[in-house]
Design a protein around this motif. Structure first.
Motif, mmCIF file in Angstrom:
data_model
loop_
_atom_site.group_PDB
_atom_site.id
_atom_site.type_symbol
_atom_site.label_atom_id
_atom_site.label_comp_id
_atom_site.label_asym_id
_atom_site.label_seq_id
_atom_site.Cartn_x
_atom_site.Cartn_y
_atom_site.Cartn_z
ATOM 1 N N GLN A 39 26.926 13.460 29.977
ATOM 2 C CA GLN A 39 27.642 14.661 29.556
ATOM 3 C C GLN A 39 28.738 14.295 28.551
ATOM 4 O O GLN A 39 28.957 15.014 27.575
ATOM 5 N N GLN A 40 29.419 13.217 28.821
ATOM 6 C CA GLN A 40 30.471 12.788 27.917
ATOM 7 C C GLN A 40 29.907 12.368 26.562
ATOM 8 O O GLN A 40 30.463 12.727 25.517
ATOM 9 N N LEU A 41 28.820 11.615 26.558
ATOM 10 C CA LEU A 41 28.210 11.197 25.296
ATOM 11 C C LEU A 41 27.642 12.385 24.533
ATOM 12 O O LEU A 41 27.741 12.442 23.305
ATOM 13 N N GLY A 42 27.055 13.333 25.257
ATOM 14 C CA GLY A 42 26.551 14.543 24.605
ATOM 15 C C GLY A 42 27.671 15.331 23.956
ATOM 16 O O GLY A 42 27.549 15.785 22.814
ATOM 17 N N GLY A 43 28.767 15.496 24.681
ATOM 18 C CA GLY A 43 29.919 16.193 24.116
ATOM 19 C C GLY A 43 30.519 15.451 22.932
ATOM 20 O O GLY A 43 30.918 16.065 21.940
ATOM 21 N N PHE A 44 30.550 14.133 23.043
ATOM 22 C CA PHE A 44 31.075 13.307 21.950
ATOM 23 C C PHE A 44 30.235 13.479 20.685
ATOM 24 O O PHE A 44 30.769 13.662 19.594
ATOM 25 N N LEU A 45 28.911 13.442 20.838
ATOM 26 C CA LEU A 45 28.036 13.616 19.676
ATOM 27 C C LEU A 45 28.146 15.024 19.097
ATOM 28 O O LEU A 45 28.092 15.207 17.876
ATOM 29 N N MET A 46 28.322 16.018 19.935
ATOM 30 C CA MET A 46 28.502 17.392 19.451
ATOM 31 C C MET A 46 29.804 17.509 18.652
ATOM 32 O O MET A 46 29.844 18.187 17.628
ATOM 33 N N HIS A 47 30.847 16.847 19.125
ATOM 34 C CA HIS A 47 32.129 16.884 18.420
ATOM 35 C C HIS A 47 32.075 16.111 17.100
ATOM 36 O O HIS A 47 32.909 16.327 16.217
ATOM 37 N N LEU A 48 31.118 15.203 16.969
ATOM 38 C CA LEU A 48 30.997 14.413 15.745
ATOM 39 C C LEU A 48 30.149 15.088 14.659
ATOM 40 O O LEU A 48 30.054 14.556 13.550
ATOM 41 N N ILE A 49 29.570 16.245 14.938
ATOM 42 C CA ILE A 49 28.728 16.918 13.945
ATOM 43 C C ILE A 49 29.484 17.178 12.640
ATOM 44 O O ILE A 49 28.957 16.906 11.557
ATOM 45 N N PRO A 50 30.730 17.694 12.666
ATOM 46 C CA PRO A 50 31.442 17.853 11.389
ATOM 47 C C PRO A 50 31.617 16.535 10.634
ATOM 48 O O PRO A 50 31.518 16.502 9.400
ATOM 49 N N SER A 51 31.826 15.450 11.354
ATOM 50 C CA SER A 51 31.968 14.149 10.706
ATOM 51 C C SER A 51 30.656 13.716 10.058
ATOM 52 O O SER A 51 30.668 13.135 8.964
ATOM 53 N N PHE A 52 29.537 13.994 10.722
ATOM 54 C CA PHE A 52 28.245 13.652 10.135
ATOM 55 C C PHE A 52 27.991 14.461 8.866
ATOM 56 O O PHE A 52 27.478 13.940 7.878
ATOM 57 N N VAL A 53 28.353 15.740 8.886
ATOM 58 C CA VAL A 53 28.189 16.583 7.696
ATOM 59 C C VAL A 53 29.066 16.062 6.555
ATOM 60 O O VAL A 53 28.621 15.952 5.410
ATOM 61 N N LEU A 54 30.314 15.725 6.876
ATOM 62 C CA LEU A 54 31.220 15.199 5.855
ATOM 63 C C LEU A 54 30.743 13.848 5.330
ATOM 64 O O LEU A 54 30.896 13.551 4.144
ATOM 65 N N LEU A 55 30.163 13.049 6.190
ATOM 66 C CA LEU A 55 29.608 11.770 5.753
ATOM 67 C C LEU A 55 28.439 11.989 4.799
ATOM 68 O O LEU A 55 28.304 11.268 3.795
ATOM 69 N N LEU A 56 27.613 12.988 5.069
ATOM 70 C CA LEU A 56 26.516 13.325 4.163
ATOM 71 C C LEU A 56 27.060 13.770 2.805
ATOM 72 O O LEU A 56 26.542 13.361 1.757
ATOM 73 N N VAL A 57 28.102 14.580 2.818
ATOM 74 C CA VAL A 57 28.727 15.015 1.555
ATOM 75 C C VAL A 57 29.301 13.806 0.814
ATOM 76 O O VAL A 57 29.192 13.713 -0.416
ATOM 77 N N LEU A 58 29.898 12.875 1.548
ATOM 78 C CA LEU A 58 30.433 11.671 0.902
ATOM 79 C C LEU A 58 29.315 10.847 0.261
ATOM 80 O O LEU A 58 29.484 10.320 -0.844
ATOM 81 N N LEU A 59 28.188 10.752 0.924
ATOM 82 C CA LEU A 59 27.057 10.018 0.340
ATOM 83 C C LEU A 59 26.543 10.711 -0.921
ATOM 84 O O LEU A 59 26.185 10.048 -1.904
ATOM 85 N N ILE A 60 26.512 12.041 -0.907
ATOM 86 C CA ILE A 60 26.121 12.783 -2.109
ATOM 87 C C ILE A 60 27.128 12.508 -3.223
ATOM 88 O O ILE A 60 26.757 12.259 -4.372
ATOM 89 N N ALA A 61 28.417 12.567 -2.879
ATOM 90 C CA ALA A 61 29.463 12.354 -3.879
ATOM 91 C C ALA A 61 29.442 10.929 -4.414
ATOM 92 O O ALA A 61 29.813 10.692 -5.564
ATOM 93 N N TRP A 62 29.026 9.991 -3.602
ATOM 94 C CA TRP A 62 28.989 8.596 -4.040
ATOM 95 C C TRP A 62 27.979 8.432 -5.178
ATOM 96 O O TRP A 62 28.206 7.670 -6.115
ATOM 97 N N LYS A 63 26.870 9.172 -5.086
ATOM 98 C CA LYS A 63 25.830 9.071 -6.110
ATOM 99 C C LYS A 63 26.040 10.051 -7.261
ATOM 100 O O LYS A 63 25.798 9.721 -8.408
ATOM 101 N N ARG A 64 26.459 11.272 -6.926
ATOM 102 C CA ARG A 64 26.671 12.309 -7.942
ATOM 103 C C ARG A 64 28.077 12.855 -7.761
ATOM 104 O O ARG A 64 28.306 13.784 -6.998
ATOM 105 N N GLU A 65 28.998 12.257 -8.487
ATOM 106 C CA GLU A 65 30.423 12.520 -8.276
ATOM 107 C C GLU A 65 30.801 13.978 -8.512
ATOM 108 O O GLU A 65 31.580 14.545 -7.744
#
Length: 125
Positions: A39-65
Protein backbone atom coordinates in the motif's frame (compact mmCIF):
# COMPACT_ATOMS: atom_id res chain seq x y z
CA UNK A 1 32.04 25.91 -25.73
CA UNK A 2 32.04 29.47 -24.51
CA UNK A 3 31.14 30.33 -20.96
CA UNK A 4 27.79 31.88 -21.92
CA UNK A 5 26.88 28.91 -24.14
CA UNK A 6 27.83 26.53 -21.35
CA UNK A 7 25.65 28.43 -18.86
CA UNK A 8 22.69 28.64 -21.25
CA UNK A 9 22.95 24.95 -22.08
CA UNK A 10 23.27 23.55 -18.57
CA UNK A 11 21.34 25.95 -16.33
CA UNK A 12 17.82 24.96 -17.48
CA UNK A 13 18.70 21.28 -17.33
CA UNK A 14 20.18 21.43 -13.83
CA UNK A 15 17.38 23.66 -12.52
CA UNK A 16 14.81 21.35 -14.11
CA UNK A 17 16.32 18.31 -12.41
CA UNK A 18 16.45 20.12 -9.05
CA UNK A 19 12.84 21.29 -9.38
CA UNK A 20 11.67 17.77 -10.24
CA UNK A 21 13.57 16.36 -7.26
CA UNK A 22 11.92 18.97 -5.04
CA UNK A 23 8.45 18.04 -6.30
CA UNK A 24 9.33 14.36 -5.83
CA UNK A 25 10.01 14.92 -2.13
CA UNK A 26 6.27 15.44 -1.59
CA UNK A 27 5.72 11.79 -2.53
CA UNK A 28 7.37 10.72 0.71
CA UNK A 29 4.18 11.47 2.62
CA UNK A 30 2.77 8.21 1.22
CA UNK A 31 4.71 6.29 3.86
CA UNK A 32 2.45 6.03 6.89
CA UNK A 33 2.51 3.60 9.78
CA UNK A 34 -0.26 1.04 9.75
CA UNK A 35 -0.21 0.41 6.00
CA UNK A 36 1.31 -2.61 4.32
CA UNK A 37 4.48 -2.17 2.31
CA UNK A 38 2.52 -2.69 -0.93
CA UNK A 39 0.00 0.00 0.00
CA UNK A 40 2.82 2.36 0.83
CA UNK A 41 4.69 1.64 -2.41
CA UNK A 42 1.49 2.01 -4.41
CA UNK A 43 0.78 5.35 -2.80
CA UNK A 44 4.37 6.43 -3.32
CA UNK A 45 4.22 5.61 -7.04
CA UNK A 46 0.89 7.43 -7.37
CA UNK A 47 2.40 10.51 -5.73
CA UNK A 48 5.33 10.34 -8.17
CA UNK A 49 3.14 10.60 -11.31
CA UNK A 50 3.63 14.40 -11.58
CA UNK A 51 7.38 13.86 -11.30
CA UNK A 52 7.30 11.27 -14.08
CA UNK A 53 5.36 13.68 -16.31
CA UNK A 54 7.82 16.48 -15.56
CA UNK A 55 10.72 14.13 -16.26
CA UNK A 56 9.18 13.33 -19.65
CA UNK A 57 8.89 17.06 -20.38
CA UNK A 58 12.53 17.50 -19.35
CA UNK A 59 13.58 14.75 -21.76
CA UNK A 60 11.62 16.46 -24.55
CA UNK A 61 13.24 19.78 -23.66
CA UNK A 62 16.68 18.19 -23.63
CA UNK A 63 16.29 17.23 -27.29
CA UNK A 64 14.04 20.05 -28.52
CA UNK A 65 14.69 23.08 -26.36
CA UNK A 66 12.07 25.41 -27.82
CA UNK A 67 9.22 22.89 -27.55
CA UNK A 68 10.26 21.81 -24.06
CA UNK A 69 10.68 25.40 -22.95
CA UNK A 70 7.18 26.27 -24.12
CA UNK A 71 5.74 23.23 -22.33
CA UNK A 72 7.57 24.11 -19.10
CA UNK A 73 6.45 27.73 -19.35
CA UNK A 74 2.82 26.75 -19.95
CA UNK A 75 2.93 24.28 -17.05
CA UNK A 76 4.52 26.80 -14.72
CA UNK A 77 2.19 29.66 -15.57
CA UNK A 78 -0.90 27.56 -16.26
CA UNK A 79 -0.84 25.70 -12.97
CA UNK A 80 -0.20 28.82 -10.88
CA UNK A 81 -3.87 29.88 -10.57
CA UNK A 82 -4.90 26.32 -9.70
CA UNK A 83 -2.20 25.96 -7.03
CA UNK A 84 -3.03 29.42 -5.67
CA UNK A 85 -6.76 28.65 -5.43
CA UNK A 86 -6.25 25.28 -3.75
CA UNK A 87 -3.83 26.71 -1.19
CA UNK A 88 -5.87 29.84 -0.56
CA UNK A 89 -8.94 27.69 0.17
CA UNK A 90 -6.92 25.72 2.72
CA UNK A 91 -5.14 28.54 4.58
CA UNK A 92 -7.02 31.75 3.58
CA UNK A 93 -3.76 33.68 3.26
CA UNK A 94 -2.73 35.40 0.06
CA UNK A 95 0.89 35.74 1.18
CA UNK A 96 1.30 32.06 2.04
CA UNK A 97 -0.40 31.02 -1.21
CA UNK A 98 1.93 33.26 -3.24
CA UNK A 99 4.91 31.77 -1.41
CA UNK A 100 3.76 28.28 -2.30
CA UNK A 101 3.42 29.30 -5.94
CA UNK A 102 6.95 30.71 -5.81
CA UNK A 103 8.21 27.35 -4.55
CA UNK A 104 6.19 24.98 -6.73
CA UNK A 105 5.28 26.51 -10.10
CA UNK A 106 7.66 29.44 -10.58
CA UNK A 107 10.79 27.25 -10.95
CA UNK A 108 9.20 25.46 -13.92
CA UNK A 109 8.33 28.76 -15.58
CA UNK A 110 11.94 29.88 -15.08
CA UNK A 111 13.22 26.60 -16.54
CA UNK A 112 10.94 27.13 -19.54
CA UNK A 113 12.25 30.66 -20.07
CA UNK A 114 15.84 29.41 -19.85
CA UNK A 115 15.19 26.63 -22.39
CA UNK A 116 13.60 29.13 -24.79
CA UNK A 117 16.48 31.55 -24.28
CA UNK A 118 19.00 28.77 -24.93
CA UNK A 119 17.21 27.68 -28.11
CA UNK A 120 17.07 31.25 -29.44
CA UNK A 121 20.74 31.81 -28.60
CA UNK A 122 21.78 28.64 -30.42
CA UNK A 123 19.76 29.63 -33.50
CA UNK A 124 21.59 32.96 -33.66
CA UNK A 125 24.96 31.24 -33.52
Amino acid sequence: MKRKEYFLYWSPRVLGILAILFISMFALDAFEPGLTIWQQLGGFLMHLIPSFVLLLVLLIAWKREMLGGIIFLVLGLGLSPIVFTLNYNMNHSVLISLGIIALITLPFAIVGILFIWSARYQRRQ
